[in-house]
Design a protein around this motif. Structure first.
Motif, PDB file in Angstrom:
ATOM      1  N   TRP A  72      38.353  27.521   9.303  1.00 15.04           N
ATOM      2  CA  TRP A  72      37.982  28.908   9.578  1.00 15.04           C
ATOM      3  C   TRP A  72      38.956  29.580  10.543  1.00 15.04           C
ATOM      4  CZ3 TRP A  72      34.799  31.326   6.545  1.00 15.04           C
ATOM      5  CH2 TRP A  72      33.845  30.603   5.838  1.00 15.04           C
ATOM      6  N   TYR A  73      39.753  28.811  11.252  1.00 17.31           N
ATOM      7  CA  TYR A  73      40.719  29.385  12.181  1.00 17.31           C
ATOM      8  C   TYR A  73      41.754  30.255  11.474  1.00 17.31           C
ATOM      9  CZ  TYR A  73      39.435  26.974  16.499  1.00 17.31           C
ATOM     10  OH  TYR A  73      38.803  26.551  17.628  1.00 17.31           O
ATOM     11  N   GLN A  74      41.985  30.015  10.193  1.00 13.19           N
ATOM     12  CA  GLN A  74      43.015  30.775   9.494  1.00 13.19           C
ATOM     13  C   GLN A  74      42.648  32.238   9.276  1.00 13.19           C
ATOM     14  OE1 GLN A  74      43.943  29.407   5.525  1.00 13.19           O
ATOM     15  NE2 GLN A  74      41.906  28.527   5.320  1.00 13.19           N
ATOM     16  N   CYS A 130      45.513  23.984   9.271  1.00 12.11           N
ATOM     17  CA  CYS A 130      44.586  24.063  10.404  1.00 12.11           C
ATOM     18  C   CYS A 130      44.107  22.668  10.787  1.00 12.11           C
ATOM     19  CB  CYS A 130      43.384  24.943  10.056  1.00 12.11           C
ATOM     20  SG  CYS A 130      43.712  26.699  10.021  1.00 12.11           S
ATOM     21  N   HIS A 131      43.800  21.848   9.793  1.00 12.91           N
ATOM     22  CA  HIS A 131      43.373  20.482  10.054  1.00 12.91           C
ATOM     23  C   HIS A 131      44.468  19.691  10.756  1.00 12.91           C
ATOM     24  CE1 HIS A 131      40.345  20.633   6.472  1.00 12.91           C
ATOM     25  NE2 HIS A 131      39.943  21.343   7.504  1.00 12.91           N
ATOM     26  N   PHE A 141      45.207  22.249  -4.521  1.00 12.53           N
ATOM     27  CA  PHE A 141      43.951  22.990  -4.637  1.00 12.53           C
ATOM     28  C   PHE A 141      42.850  22.403  -3.749  1.00 12.53           C
ATOM     29  CE2 PHE A 141      46.108  23.997  -8.625  1.00 12.53           C
ATOM     30  CZ  PHE A 141      46.006  25.378  -8.616  1.00 12.53           C
ATOM     31  N   SER A 142      43.123  21.285  -3.094  1.00 13.01           N
ATOM     32  CA  SER A 142      42.141  20.607  -2.258  1.00 13.01           C
ATOM     33  C   SER A 142      42.173  21.153  -0.835  1.00 13.01           C
ATOM     34  CB  SER A 142      42.435  19.107  -2.236  1.00 13.01           C
ATOM     35  OG  SER A 142      41.620  18.463  -1.287  1.00 13.01           O
ATOM     36  N   PHE A 143      41.013  21.171  -0.188  1.00 14.52           N
ATOM     37  CA  PHE A 143      40.913  21.625   1.189  1.00 14.52           C
ATOM     38  C   PHE A 143      40.877  20.453   2.170  1.00 14.52           C
ATOM     39  CE2 PHE A 143      39.824  25.378  -1.045  1.00 14.52           C
ATOM     40  CZ  PHE A 143      40.016  26.443  -0.190  1.00 14.52           C
ATOM     41  N   ASP A 144      41.053  19.232   1.694  1.00 13.95           N
ATOM     42  CA  ASP A 144      40.960  18.040   2.533  1.00 13.95           C
ATOM     43  C   ASP A 144      42.341  17.534   2.923  1.00 13.95           C
ATOM     44  OD1 ASP A 144      38.195  18.045   2.266  1.00 13.95           O
ATOM     45  OD2 ASP A 144      38.286  16.829   0.440  1.00 13.95           O
ATOM     46  N   GLY A 145      42.438  17.024   4.137  1.00 12.07           N
ATOM     47  CA  GLY A 145      43.669  16.388   4.586  1.00 12.07           C
ATOM     48  C   GLY A 145      44.486  17.262   5.515  1.00 12.07           C
ATOM     49  N   VAL A 169      45.168  28.584  -3.566  1.00  9.24           N
ATOM     50  CA  VAL A 169      46.175  27.630  -3.077  1.00  9.24           C
ATOM     51  C   VAL A 169      46.563  27.960  -1.641  1.00  9.24           C
ATOM     52  CG1 VAL A 169      48.572  26.884  -3.357  1.00  9.24           C
ATOM     53  CG2 VAL A 169      47.075  26.990  -5.329  1.00  9.24           C
ATOM     54  N   VAL A 170      46.772  29.228  -1.332  1.00  9.05           N
ATOM     55  CA  VAL A 170      47.155  29.610   0.029  1.00  9.05           C
ATOM     56  C   VAL A 170      46.035  29.287   1.018  1.00  9.05           C
ATOM     57  CG1 VAL A 170      47.656  31.599   1.506  1.00  9.05           C
ATOM     58  CG2 VAL A 170      48.826  31.340  -0.659  1.00  9.05           C
ATOM     59  N   LEU A 171      44.797  29.532   0.631  1.00 10.84           N
ATOM     60  CA  LEU A 171      43.671  29.196   1.515  1.00 10.84           C
ATOM     61  C   LEU A 171      43.535  27.684   1.689  1.00 10.84           C
ATOM     62  CD1 LEU A 171      40.954  31.767   0.412  1.00 10.84           C
ATOM     63  CD2 LEU A 171      42.274  31.747   2.534  1.00 10.84           C
ATOM     64  N   ALA A 172      43.717  26.922   0.619  1.00  6.33           N
ATOM     65  CA  ALA A 172      43.616  25.463   0.710  1.00  6.33           C
ATOM     66  C   ALA A 172      44.730  24.893   1.583  1.00  6.33           C
ATOM     67  CB  ALA A 172      43.671  24.841  -0.684  1.00  6.33           C
ATOM     68  N   GLN A 173      45.945  25.364   1.391  1.00  9.43           N
ATOM     69  CA  GLN A 173      47.065  24.876   2.198  1.00  9.43           C
ATOM     70  C   GLN A 173      46.900  25.324   3.653  1.00  9.43           C
ATOM     71  OE1 GLN A 173      48.132  22.520   0.337  1.00  9.43           O
ATOM     72  NE2 GLN A 173      50.286  23.028   0.156  1.00  9.43           N
TER      73      GLN A 173
END
Length: 120
Positions: free
Chosen positions: A74-76, A66-67, A6-10, A57-61
């Motif tokens: 935002w590229y996704q 992207c990272h 659920f995290s957007f980091d890493g 979850v799909v947006l976080a992954q």
């Protein structure tokens, strides 16, 4: 694999992103089939309850993938960029979002053993 989904980091590897996307497609397809056969208010509420965390979850992954490629999350939203995330290789070594999840090119203290220390 699948730590902090659920995290957007890493950063994450292609495998984890691909499995996440495959899980999203399977669960949303099953949910759509269920909604076609069950036309009740309960099925609509259940659909929303399941889809909101699933989309998160799909947006976080996707953001983590992207990272891994060295881009902003935002590229996704670029059309067909998901294919590039699925098949494109990651940045070599660490970037501003963290270390390479494959470990390729990451600097480690063990690499310094036996090297001369330079005096400045």
């Amino acid at each position: 694999m699948f730590k902090n989904i659920f995290s957007f980091d890493g950063r994450i590897r292609r495998t984890e992103y691909g499995l996440t996307y495959l899980g999203y497609v399977l669960i949303s397809s099953m949910q759509d089939i269920w909604n076609q056969f069950s036309q009740t208010e309960f099925s609509d509420i259940l659909y929303v309850i399941i889809m909101i965390p699933l989309i998160w979850v799909v947006l976080a992954q996707g953001a983590k993938r992207c990272h891994d490629r060295g881009n902003s999350a935002w590229y996704q939203i670029i059309p067909f960029y998901a294919l590039w995330m699925l098949f494109g290789d990651s940045d070599h070594g660490p970037n501003q979002y963290g270390d390479n999840p494959k470990g390729i090119g990451n600097h480690d203290d063990i690499d310094e053993i036996g090297k001369q220390i330079e005096n400045v």
